[in-house]
Scaffold this active site. Structure first.
Site, PDB file in Angstrom:
ATOM      1  N   GLU A  59       0.820  -1.209   0.000  1.00  0.00           N
ATOM      2  CA  GLU A  59       0.000   0.000   0.000  1.00  0.00           C
ATOM      3  C   GLU A  59       0.857   1.263   0.000  1.00  0.00           C
ATOM      4  OE1 GLU A  59      -2.288  -3.325   1.912  1.00  0.00           O
ATOM      5  OE2 GLU A  59      -0.272  -2.493   2.090  1.00  0.00           O
ATOM      6  N   PRO A 269      11.182 -15.864  -0.781  1.00  0.00           N
ATOM      7  CA  PRO A 269      10.035 -16.006   0.120  1.00  0.00           C
ATOM      8  C   PRO A 269       9.431 -14.662   0.497  1.00  0.00           C
ATOM      9  CG  PRO A 269      12.089 -16.348   1.308  1.00  0.00           C
ATOM     10  CD  PRO A 269      12.447 -16.258  -0.148  1.00  0.00           C
ATOM     11  N   ARG A 270       8.127 -14.651   0.662  1.00  0.00           N
ATOM     12  CA  ARG A 270       7.428 -13.431   1.058  1.00  0.00           C
ATOM     13  C   ARG A 270       7.990 -12.892   2.367  1.00  0.00           C
ATOM     14  NH1 ARG A 270       4.711  -8.870  -0.270  1.00  0.00           N
ATOM     15  NH2 ARG A 270       3.115  -8.334   1.270  1.00  0.00           N
ATOM     16  N   MET A 301      14.945  -8.175   1.674  1.00  0.00           N
ATOM     17  CA  MET A 301      13.790  -7.302   1.452  1.00  0.00           C
ATOM     18  C   MET A 301      14.112  -6.262   0.389  1.00  0.00           C
ATOM     19  SD  MET A 301      11.174  -8.197   3.289  1.00  0.00           S
ATOM     20  CE  MET A 301      10.198  -6.729   2.973  1.00  0.00           C
ATOM     21  N   GLY A 302      13.106  -5.884  -0.387  1.00  0.00           N
ATOM     22  CA  GLY A 302      13.224  -4.762  -1.293  1.00  0.00           C
ATOM     23  C   GLY A 302      14.030  -5.019  -2.546  1.00  0.00           C
ATOM     24  N   GLU A 303      14.208  -6.289  -2.931  1.00  0.00           N
ATOM     25  CA  GLU A 303      15.020  -6.587  -4.100  1.00  0.00           C
ATOM     26  C   GLU A 303      14.262  -7.316  -5.207  1.00  0.00           C
ATOM     27  OE1 GLU A 303      19.613  -6.560  -3.212  1.00  0.00           O
ATOM     28  OE2 GLU A 303      18.728  -8.459  -2.563  1.00  0.00           O
ATOM     29  N   LEU A 329       1.526  -7.312 -10.681  1.00  0.00           N
ATOM     30  CA  LEU A 329       1.792  -6.136 -11.502  1.00  0.00           C
ATOM     31  C   LEU A 329       3.260  -5.740 -11.498  1.00  0.00           C
ATOM     32  CD1 LEU A 329      -1.302  -4.071 -10.364  1.00  0.00           C
ATOM     33  CD2 LEU A 329      -1.034  -5.321 -12.508  1.00  0.00           C
ATOM     34  N   GLU A 330       3.962  -6.053 -10.423  1.00  0.00           N
ATOM     35  CA  GLU A 330       5.374  -5.677 -10.342  1.00  0.00           C
ATOM     36  C   GLU A 330       6.180  -6.380 -11.424  1.00  0.00           C
ATOM     37  OE1 GLU A 330       5.415  -4.911  -5.499  1.00  0.00           O
ATOM     38  OE2 GLU A 330       5.912  -6.891  -6.307  1.00  0.00           O
TER      39      GLU A 330
END
Length: 419
Positions: A59, A269-270, A301-303, A329-330
């Protein structure tokens, strides 16, 4: 019911405070910023201020184009963004330009305790507030509305199950919450119908902010190093996977490798803390790059922007297990061909749009995943055309942030008119 919630939240404050301390040890709260959860830390700038609240990473990243559109249209505007997760707090500043960062302030959202919310609102005094998707906190909404601060619900969503439950057990409570909003911009036509049935007014034309988000970034040096380590191997990326999915993906990958022995499967992994449990493979969290083995674990994270750029096919996690799917969508924005499983109910309209445009493929199970990925790797021209179709479908929503910004700015003149 709203009065009962007010009393219950007030009585729960000591337990909530204890839980916040407990979450520090789990890495889910920042100790130095814990006072923000009780409404402390206001530093209101002079001039107009819009408050945007986005629950988590998806979000908060989805509102970046909205923030840019607001800043472009009002040079004197300042924007306060609140979120509820450590990851979103860390990623948001990284995605803002230096000029925009000077006009955007981040705080952790206060928990829905009346005294904490009051302290937050008294300190920040926003001129308008926008809540993203399904953030309907009763005490926060009541206190904001009582101060005459115009409220908007952006990319509003409500599942069929939640709508039915509210309609059956708490129709008055739901109507009271929704009537506090002077503007509701639903995510989809289905969400609009459910919200209207629950008593929402001023429901605008549907629009999903996640459709208009910018492409995920990637560090150029890290991208070059990863590409060099991979070489010419075909890559299957399993993005944002959940427990129970990695085994299915690896089963599918093993079948694919019978014809394509060089296949590299990247498991992302999420929840990165699960990295060590995914097997004895090189792990990105430990600084490793892909080796000669068949699997690489990207537990950072963030990659995802980095990983989508090296993948030949991306499987979207949360869809082979009944989670509801992660954001497809990413991958589409970065031209990465994508495939997902049967459980995509979190993105029903997006899934239908991508499939209808010929921009994605859907499979029922891991056996079908193996056959489909093998076909996508073989039919390179058809797969490239599918990726282009996905990108074109997503690009058609580029005007939404501007439309939403205009609607939000239109609320600024309505401050003090709570009804």
């Amino acid at each position: 019911m709203s009065g009962a919630w007010h009393i219950a939240a007030t009585l729960a404050a000591p337990a909530l405070r204890w839980n916040l301390r407990r979450r520090i040890a789990q890495g889910k709260e920042e100790e130095s910023r814990l006072p923000e959860r009780e409404g402390h830390g206001a530093a209101r700038p002079e001039g107009r201020l819009i408050w945007l609240h986005a629950a988590s990473v998806g979000e908060s990243l989805s509102i970046l184009p909205l923030i840019e559109a607001l800043a472009e249209r009002d040079a004197g505007l300042h924007i306060l963004v609140t979120t509820g997760t450590v990851t979103s707090a860390r990623l948001l500043p990284q995605r803002l330009s230096p000029a925009l960062a000077q006009r955007v302030t981040h705080r952790y959202a206060p928990l829905d305790v009346p005294a904490w919310v009051a302290r937050f609102l008294d300190g920040w005094r926003p001129d308008a507030a926008g809540f993203v998707e399904s953030e309907l906190w009763p005490n926060t909404l009541a206190a904001t509305h009582a101060r005459g601060i115009p409220l908007a619900l952006l990319s509003a969503r409500i599942s069929a199950r939640t709508a039915a439950r509210w309609g059956r057990f708490a129709p008055g409570f739901a109507r009271g919450l929704l009537e506090r909003f002077q503007l509701i911009m639903p995510r989809s036509a289905e969400d609009a119908a459910r919200l209207r049935a629950l008593g929402a007014r001023d429901v605008a034309v549907p629009g999903d902010l996640k459709l208009a988000a910018p492409p995920l970034p990637a560090d150029e040096q890290a991208l070059a190093a990863l590409r060099d380590a991979i070489g010419r191997r075909p890559v299957l990326l399993a993005a944002s996977t959940h427990p129970g999915e990695e085994a299915q993906v690896l089963e599918a990958a093993e079948a694919i490798r019978r014809d394509r022995p060089g296949l590299l499967t990247i498991l992302a992994p999420r929840h990165p803390h699960r990295g060590p449990e995914l097997g004895p493979w090189p792990r990105r969290a430990e600084g490793a790059l892909p080796g000669a083995g068949p699997v690489y674990v990207a537990d950072t994270m963030g990659e995802l922007g980095l990983l989508y750029r090296v993948a030949h096919v991306a499987f979207i996690g949360g869809s082979l297990v009944p989670h509801g799917g992660q954001n497809p969508l990413e991958a589409a924005r970065l031209g990465c061909p994508l495939v997902f499983g049967p459980h995509m109910q979190n993105f029903t309209e997006v899934t239908a749009g991508l499939l209808g445009a010929g921009g994605a493929r859907q499979v029922p199970d891991s056996a079908a995943l193996a056959a489909t990925v093998a076909d996508m790797l073989t039919q390179s021209e058809a797969t490239a055309a599918m990726a282009r179709a996905a990108g074109e479908w997503v690009a058609a929503n580029a005007a939404l942030p501007g439309r939403m910004a205009e609607a939000l700015l239109g609320l600024l003149g309505k401050a003090g008119r709570a009804g």
